[in-house]
Design a protein around this motif. Sequence first.
Motif, PDB file in Angstrom:
ATOM      1  N   UNK A 867       0.831  -1.206   0.000  1.00 20.69           N
ATOM      2  CA  UNK A 867       0.000   0.000   0.000  1.00 20.69           C
ATOM      3  C   UNK A 867       0.869   1.260   0.000  1.00 20.69           C
ATOM      4  N   UNK A 868       1.941   1.216   0.772  1.00 22.82           N
ATOM      5  CA  UNK A 868       2.848   2.369   0.838  1.00 22.82           C
ATOM      6  C   UNK A 868       3.438   2.668  -0.538  1.00 22.82           C
ATOM      7  N   UNK A 869       3.778   1.591  -1.257  1.00 16.23           N
ATOM      8  CA  UNK A 869       4.362   1.760  -2.589  1.00 16.23           C
ATOM      9  C   UNK A 869       3.353   2.395  -3.559  1.00 16.23           C
ATOM     10  N   UNK A 870       2.082   1.958  -3.469  1.00 17.25           N
ATOM     11  CA  UNK A 870       1.039   2.525  -4.330  1.00 17.25           C
ATOM     12  C   UNK A 870       0.826   4.009  -4.023  1.00 17.25           C
ATOM     13  N   UNK A 871       0.782   4.356  -2.738  1.00 15.50           N
ATOM     14  CA  UNK A 871       0.617   5.754  -2.356  1.00 15.50           C
ATOM     15  C   UNK A 871       1.804   6.602  -2.808  1.00 15.50           C
ATOM     16  N   UNK A 872       2.967   6.005  -2.749  1.00 13.36           N
ATOM     17  CA  UNK A 872       4.238   6.647  -3.065  1.00 13.36           C
ATOM     18  C   UNK A 872       4.265   7.161  -4.510  1.00 13.36           C
ATOM     19  N   UNK A 873       3.475   6.462  -5.415  1.00 15.26           N
ATOM     20  CA  UNK A 873       3.506   6.805  -6.842  1.00 15.26           C
ATOM     21  C   UNK A 873       2.233   7.504  -7.308  1.00 15.26           C
ATOM     22  N   UNK A 874       1.501   8.171  -6.396  1.00 14.78           N
ATOM     23  CA  UNK A 874       0.312   8.942  -6.806  1.00 14.78           C
ATOM     24  C   UNK A 874       0.709  10.047  -7.782  1.00 14.78           C
ATOM     25  N   UNK A 875      -0.245  10.400  -8.655  1.00 14.82           N
ATOM     26  CA  UNK A 875       0.063  11.316  -9.768  1.00 14.82           C
ATOM     27  C   UNK A 875       0.559  12.678  -9.299  1.00 14.82           C
ATOM     28  N   UNK A 876      -0.022  13.232  -8.191  1.00 13.76           N
ATOM     29  CA  UNK A 876       0.412  14.557  -7.762  1.00 13.76           C
ATOM     30  C   UNK A 876       1.845  14.547  -7.233  1.00 13.76           C
ATOM     31  N   UNK A 877       2.259  13.402  -6.629  1.00 14.45           N
ATOM     32  CA  UNK A 877       3.646  13.309  -6.160  1.00 14.45           C
ATOM     33  C   UNK A 877       4.606  13.276  -7.344  1.00 14.45           C
ATOM     34  N   UNK A 878       4.221  12.539  -8.417  1.00  8.37           N
ATOM     35  CA  UNK A 878       5.055  12.491  -9.630  1.00  8.37           C
ATOM     36  C   UNK A 878       5.172  13.872 -10.259  1.00  8.37           C
ATOM     37  N   UNK A 879       4.039  14.611 -10.311  1.00  7.49           N
ATOM     38  CA  UNK A 879       4.050  15.954 -10.906  1.00  7.49           C
ATOM     39  C   UNK A 879       4.943  16.893 -10.103  1.00  7.49           C
ATOM     40  N   UNK A 880       4.855  16.811  -8.768  1.00  8.31           N
ATOM     41  CA  UNK A 880       5.687  17.679  -7.909  1.00  8.31           C
ATOM     42  C   UNK A 880       7.162  17.324  -8.078  1.00  8.31           C
ATOM     43  N   UNK A 881       7.491  16.033  -8.138  1.00  6.16           N
ATOM     44  CA  UNK A 881       8.883  15.609  -8.315  1.00  6.16           C
ATOM     45  C   UNK A 881       9.438  16.131  -9.631  1.00  6.16           C
ATOM     46  N   UNK A 882       8.602  16.058 -10.698  1.00  8.56           N
ATOM     47  CA  UNK A 882       9.046  16.588 -11.994  1.00  8.56           C
ATOM     48  C   UNK A 882       9.243  18.099 -11.904  1.00  8.56           C
ATOM     49  N   UNK A 883       8.344  18.793 -11.222  1.00  9.03           N
ATOM     50  CA  UNK A 883       8.473  20.239 -11.065  1.00  9.03           C
ATOM     51  C   UNK A 883       9.770  20.610 -10.357  1.00  9.03           C
ATOM     52  N   UNK A 884      10.172  19.793  -9.387  1.00  5.50           N
ATOM     53  CA  UNK A 884      11.405  20.075  -8.641  1.00  5.50           C
ATOM     54  C   UNK A 884      12.652  19.943  -9.503  1.00  5.50           C
ATOM     55  N   UNK A 885      12.631  19.003 -10.467  1.00  5.46           N
ATOM     56  CA  UNK A 885      13.838  18.832 -11.302  1.00  5.46           C
ATOM     57  C   UNK A 885      13.796  19.686 -12.573  1.00  5.46           C
ATOM     58  N   UNK A 886      12.604  20.221 -12.926  1.00  2.00           N
ATOM     59  CA  UNK A 886      12.474  20.922 -14.215  1.00  2.00           C
ATOM     60  C   UNK A 886      12.304  22.425 -14.077  1.00  2.00           C
ATOM     61  N   UNK A 887      12.175  22.939 -12.861  1.00  2.00           N
ATOM     62  CA  UNK A 887      11.989  24.379 -12.679  1.00  2.00           C
ATOM     63  C   UNK A 887      13.116  24.946 -11.830  1.00  2.00           C
ATOM     64  N   UNK A 888      13.352  26.261 -11.942  1.00  2.00           N
ATOM     65  CA  UNK A 888      14.459  26.872 -11.183  1.00  2.00           C
ATOM     66  C   UNK A 888      14.241  26.764  -9.683  1.00  2.00           C
ATOM     67  N   UNK A 889      15.310  26.689  -8.918  1.00  2.00           N
ATOM     68  CA  UNK A 889      15.187  26.628  -7.443  1.00  2.00           C
ATOM     69  C   UNK A 889      14.406  27.829  -6.914  1.00  2.00           C
ATOM     70  N   UNK A 890      13.529  27.558  -5.991  1.00  2.00           N
ATOM     71  CA  UNK A 890      12.759  28.632  -5.369  1.00  2.00           C
ATOM     72  C   UNK A 890      11.465  28.983  -6.073  1.00  2.00           C
ATOM     73  N   UNK A 891      11.305  28.527  -7.341  1.00  2.00           N
ATOM     74  CA  UNK A 891      10.083  28.861  -8.085  1.00  2.00           C
ATOM     75  C   UNK A 891       8.899  28.064  -7.541  1.00  2.00           C
ATOM     76  N   UNK A 892       7.696  28.677  -7.469  1.00  2.00           N
ATOM     77  CA  UNK A 892       6.527  27.921  -7.003  1.00  2.00           C
ATOM     78  C   UNK A 892       6.213  26.770  -7.959  1.00  2.00           C
ATOM     79  N   UNK A 893       5.693  25.683  -7.410  1.00  2.00           N
ATOM     80  CA  UNK A 893       5.285  24.537  -8.228  1.00  2.00           C
ATOM     81  C   UNK A 893       3.764  24.496  -8.220  1.00  2.00           C
ATOM     82  N   UNK A 894       3.155  24.517  -9.434  1.00  2.00           N
ATOM     83  CA  UNK A 894       1.700  24.563  -9.559  1.00  2.00           C
ATOM     84  C   UNK A 894       1.216  23.272 -10.203  1.00  2.00           C
ATOM     85  N   UNK A 895       0.363  22.555  -9.496  1.00  2.00           N
ATOM     86  CA  UNK A 895      -0.135  21.260  -9.967  1.00  2.00           C
ATOM     87  C   UNK A 895      -1.654  21.272  -9.937  1.00  2.00           C
ATOM     88  N   UNK A 896      -2.261  20.646 -10.954  1.00  2.00           N
ATOM     89  CA  UNK A 896      -3.711  20.503 -10.981  1.00  2.00           C
ATOM     90  C   UNK A 896      -4.064  19.020 -10.895  1.00  2.00           C
TER      91      UNK A 896
END
Length: 942
Positions: A867-896
């Motif tokens: 169950x932990x593994x399934x929760x770990x890969x929820x779509x909003x977590x993936x989007x936030x992780x991508x935002x962290x590697x693809x946007x400049x440091x300090x920039x807000x991350x906006x997810x829908x």
Amino acid sequence: MKLPRLRSLQTSIHQQLYPPFKTFTYFPHFLHYAKLIQTSTRFSENPETISILSLIEKGNFTPTSISYSKLLSQCCTTKSLSPGMQVHAHITKSGLSEDPKIRNHIINLYSKCRVFGYARKLLEESPEPDLVSWSSLISGYAQNGLGEEALLAFLEMHLLGVKCNEFTFPSVLKACSIIKDLRVGMQVHGIVVVTGFESDEFVANTLVVLYAKCSKFTDSRRLFDEIPERNVVSWNALFSCYVQSDYCGEAVGLFQEMVSSGIKPNEFSLSSILNACTGLGNGSQGRKIHGYLIKLGYELDPFSANALVDMYAKVGDLEDAIAVFKKIVQPDIVSWNSVIAGCVLHEYYDWALELLGEMKRSGIYPNMFTLSSALKACAGMGLKELGKQLHSSLLKIDIDPDFYVGVGLIDMYSKCNLMEDARMVYNLMPEKDLIAWNAVISGYSQNGEDREALSLFVELHKEGIGFNQTTLSTILKSTASLQAVNVCKQVHALSAKSGFQSDTYVVNSLTDAYGKCSHINDAERVFKECPVGDLVSFTSMITAYAQYGQGEEALKLYFKMQNTGLKPDSFVCSSLLNACANLSAYEQGKQVHVHVLKFGFMSDIFAGNSLVNMYARCGSINDASRAFSEIPKKGIVSWSAMIGGLAQHGHGKEALQLFNQMLKDGVSPNHVTLVSVLCACNHAGLVTEAKKYFESMKELYGIEPMQEHYACMIDLLGRAGKLDEATDLVNTMPFEANASVWGALLGAARIHKNIELGRHAAEMLFILEPEKSGTHVLLANIYASAGKWENVAKVRRLMKDSKVKKEPGMSWIEVKDKVYTFLVGDRSHSRSEEIYAKLDELSDLMNRAGYVPVVEIDLHDVERSEKELLLYHHSEKLAVAFGLIATPPGAPIRVKKNLRVCVDCHTALKFICKIVSREIIVRDVNRFHHFRDGSCSCGDYW
């Protein structure tokens, strides 16, 4: 036969010059009519003639035949019919009525004054009517626009063997021009050539006019070029015909050619060319002609002055039009009509009505044309009472009903929301053509009576009257409002069969109608089949994409539109901003904002409202607030958008403060505003305030609570744990609860783990929305939270048996003008390895910080680690992780997120925002969550 100055025409018309006159096709009743026609007209009277008549009556003067001839000539010149008839009586008493010269003068008088019955009687009583008598009668007919009667008189004269001269031929040729009978005109032309009058200046000019009026401009110009000495009258004759036939550019060219040849224009030349400039919409050329008028001293000529007013008014230079108008010493009805119509044309309705008042005060009573313009002004301003007064004035005018005035009345009543009056005018019209049908159908459509519009269209079609692109576009608008896609398809088929499938208006209306009926593929097909896409067609398709949730397609099409060279308008920008709002595409929304600034749409209320909505729904409430403050004139939509934005972002108290400010500014709320106010209370947990607003809606604002208001209240009470109150409210509603109400109750049951209430609400939703998977999921969540896994399994079997598929959780994030989509466990992204590596890194840091996965929300009956593994890969977590590697440091991350953010992700994001020192903004299906420094703006209340 050689025709000295007509050799260039010999080949083309020689065979047609001399057919016998038996080819006339006029019917016998016309001859009878020509003998009897007599029209009463108001004529002027000459004071000198009156005084001489007085002397004759008193016996102080005995006129000779010469004196009588002079008196009759004066009466004819001034069209003084009554004194002329008195002179005729004295002539009869004196026994001079048999004098041929006097008889001819009397015939000429009656002909010019339109008393053709008397003129014909005198002609028939004459033992041998001569050419002068016939010429007088024919000239009278022609001058009064009775072309057929003039030709019948000419035929009689011709059959009697009386030959024409240079005075008769112009009248006969003018008669041919009036009825545009080139065949007879060419016969007369043949006689002109045979009798040798083709070189006469007046005859040559009327020949030029005849061919031009019959659209034979090449022949007309050849005849003109053969005139040996062309004077200003010859030139005027030619280019006035061009103007009347809407060849305005050619007319201006002829005028310039005339001036270059050294011939000075007169007032008639300048008036004609001003009309040409009006037709071309060429104010610059019109100013040059104005200069000629001043230079040549014709500025005060009434015809020229009226033409100037008309030209300036129609090209949009209303201040110049009024300036010229004010210089007219005694403006006549034409002057007033020109300036009033110009104001109406350019939507200066208040100016038009003010001028109408001045006109009445000056002693000039408005005619049918004035009142038609005034009706349009009333329609534009919605002045129903004044419109009714004008209708009354029209009824008092002693003229036959005018068709265009009837249509104007329908339009006025329609735009004043008086459709019963509009329909009454329509029903009373003696003859109804397509324009009248279109006017009343359009009226119903504009007033939201779409079913009436469709019904009338069916009636129109049954009667076989036909239709045009205006009819189809109007009906498609009503079809779109009714979302009647089957009717839309029928109209589409009808337009294809009748040849309108390529018409721009119809194509744009079809695109819009299919889009609003949610048939986006049909809209797309119609748009792509359009031969030439204009701004309206692009706007319709972009709007359809935006409304249907295909924001990316809307933005792509906008870029394609820019490549075609089309400039956007405020409607395109509004649609694009709405598309960006739906996508939460903040960066692209900012780019559209730049275009709004670039093209000067910041003062446009639609663009301003869309900006507020876009920034609010993209997670930047500060930007939304700035956009709201820049709207010059805030309407209820503006206020509602800002209040709703604050509510969605959890700023409940600020939303209520803004609502109070709106009331202070004198803006009354509508039902949408009050939904936003109740949502603000809901998101902030303000139960007492919500109850106060809900219970006073009817009393304070005259708004009966609707389903949306009840849903907000039930959701609010349920979240606050007041389940009994929420249930009582559902049971006491004045109408059957809809899905949103039962959905609110089901959500409350899930929060408070009330199995019985949840089951009841779910059962109602299964009936109302059997295809929706969310109901099954929430019910299963309730069972799972109570450890009732058998019930969870039953819900899943029910979903399988009902073929209901669970809506997958999806999240979107925008990076560098591109929107990326993620599903749970998604590995399709090109940077998946980096994304999952980032998640692993974050997992270690969160665990050290005290994060514990909330596995209770997972419905899978599996081990905790899984169950932990399934929760770990929820779509909003993936989007936030991508935002962290693809946007400049300090920039807000906006997810829908398309669903409600789960408890585990909500908990995890509070840890992540603190670890990475970034603001994370998540917009789920209910509201916005702003994660900062380890906490969320919702206060864990969502």
